[in-house]
Design a protein around this motif. Structure first.
Motif, mmCIF file in Angstrom:
data_model
loop_
_atom_site.group_PDB
_atom_site.id
_atom_site.type_symbol
_atom_site.label_atom_id
_atom_site.label_comp_id
_atom_site.label_asym_id
_atom_site.label_seq_id
_atom_site.Cartn_x
_atom_site.Cartn_y
_atom_site.Cartn_z
ATOM 1 N N LEU A 179 46.679 52.187 24.473
ATOM 2 C CA LEU A 179 47.530 53.193 23.847
ATOM 3 C C LEU A 179 48.983 52.978 24.267
ATOM 4 C CD1 LEU A 179 45.295 56.312 24.582
ATOM 5 C CD2 LEU A 179 45.212 54.794 22.602
ATOM 6 N N PHE A 180 49.838 52.744 23.277
ATOM 7 C CA PHE A 180 51.268 52.587 23.525
ATOM 8 C C PHE A 180 51.909 53.958 23.304
ATOM 9 C CE2 PHE A 180 55.549 51.420 21.833
ATOM 10 C CZ PHE A 180 56.053 50.866 23.002
ATOM 11 N N LEU A 181 52.414 54.549 24.392
ATOM 12 C CA LEU A 181 52.895 55.930 24.368
ATOM 13 C C LEU A 181 54.355 56.012 24.805
ATOM 14 C CD1 LEU A 181 49.774 57.480 26.137
ATOM 15 C CD2 LEU A 181 50.216 57.376 23.672
ATOM 16 N N LYS A 182 54.993 57.090 24.372
ATOM 17 C CA LYS A 182 56.400 57.336 24.686
ATOM 18 C C LYS A 182 56.557 58.809 24.994
ATOM 19 C CE LYS A 182 60.123 57.873 21.519
ATOM 20 N NZ LYS A 182 60.531 59.033 22.164
ATOM 21 N N PHE A 206 54.808 53.893 28.050
ATOM 22 C CA PHE A 206 53.589 53.711 28.813
ATOM 23 C C PHE A 206 52.587 52.910 27.986
ATOM 24 C CE2 PHE A 206 55.534 57.637 30.169
ATOM 25 C CZ PHE A 206 55.453 57.588 31.550
ATOM 26 N N LEU A 207 51.843 52.068 28.657
ATOM 27 C CA LEU A 207 50.699 51.402 28.052
ATOM 28 C C LEU A 207 49.485 51.828 28.853
ATOM 29 C CD1 LEU A 207 49.474 49.424 26.029
ATOM 30 C CD2 LEU A 207 49.878 47.607 27.708
ATOM 31 N N ASN A 238 47.133 66.450 28.119
ATOM 32 C CA ASN A 238 47.354 66.688 29.547
ATOM 33 C C ASN A 238 47.739 65.437 30.328
ATOM 34 O OD1 ASN A 238 46.804 69.555 29.750
ATOM 35 N ND2 ASN A 238 44.738 68.988 29.098
ATOM 36 N N LEU A 239 47.708 64.287 29.704
ATOM 37 C CA LEU A 239 48.007 63.042 30.391
ATOM 38 C C LEU A 239 49.406 63.044 30.999
ATOM 39 C CD1 LEU A 239 47.063 60.211 31.175
ATOM 40 C CD2 LEU A 239 47.901 59.399 28.950
ATOM 41 N N HIS A 240 50.346 63.702 30.345
ATOM 42 C CA HIS A 240 51.721 63.717 30.866
ATOM 43 C C HIS A 240 51.794 64.349 32.260
ATOM 44 C CE1 HIS A 240 51.504 67.806 29.237
ATOM 45 N NE2 HIS A 240 52.552 68.092 29.993
ATOM 46 N N SER A 257 53.674 60.970 23.075
ATOM 47 C CA SER A 257 53.279 60.721 21.692
ATOM 48 C C SER A 257 53.124 59.216 21.535
ATOM 49 C CB SER A 257 54.333 61.260 20.719
ATOM 50 O OG SER A 257 55.569 60.595 20.930
ATOM 51 N N PHE A 258 52.500 58.806 20.451
ATOM 52 C CA PHE A 258 52.349 57.373 20.211
ATOM 53 C C PHE A 258 53.712 56.778 19.877
ATOM 54 C CE2 PHE A 258 48.020 58.825 19.589
ATOM 55 C CZ PHE A 258 47.323 57.881 20.326
#
Length: 148
Positions: free
Chosen positions: A48-51, A58-59, A72-74, A83-84
């Motif tokens: 998952l490529f996240l921003k 984040f990867l 809740n990952l943040h 978000s993606f």
């Protein structure tokens, strides 16, 4: 110019890392790649490529069956809400299109903008499977070699 699949394999060879790659039709989702799990040994993964709102990237790399609570990952990452990342940002930073996200793409993150999160359950696997910068193949690598 982002690294090619051949560049990746040459880099791994220079490090003395052995891999095995299987060609297949393009797969874009964990569901589409599920049939590969029956034929390829090792842990199968999702990436998952996240921003976040502050543009931190984040990867997140985990086993394909892992449940990731994006709401809740943040909190765990001590970041703003996630978000993606847009496909254009993914291509700019990691040099791969959507559907080909892989920790191998970090070879293209020369500015080290991406924070990598490797799931502990995944890292307990002896062998792991990722796309080699293209979603038309899967490369098997030892977990300890991935870290190298």
């Amino acid at each position: 110019m982002p690294a090619s699949r051949q560049d990746l394999f040459e880099h791994l060879a220079r490090l003395g890392i052995l891999t095995e790659t299987v060609e297949h039709e393009a797969v874009f989702t964990v569901q589409e790649s599920a049939r590969l799990e029956r034929t390829l040994p090792g842990g199968h993964t999702k990436n998952l490529f996240l921003k976040d709102k502050k543009d931190r990237l984040f990867l997140v790399v985990a086993l394909s069956r892992a449940r990731i609570d994006l709401k809740n990952l943040h909190r765990i990452l001590d970041s703003d809400r996630l978000s993606f990342g847009r496909p254009e940002l993914l291509l700019e930073v990691l040099g791969v299109p959507a559907g080909s996200v892989t920790p191998f793409a970090l070879i293209n993150d020369t500015q080290r903008r991406v924070t990598v999160i490797l799931d502990a359950d995944m890292m307990r696997q002896e062998q792991l499977n990722y796309h080699p910068l293209e979603n038309t193949a899967t490369t098997n690598i030892a977990g300890e070699d991935l870290l190298r």
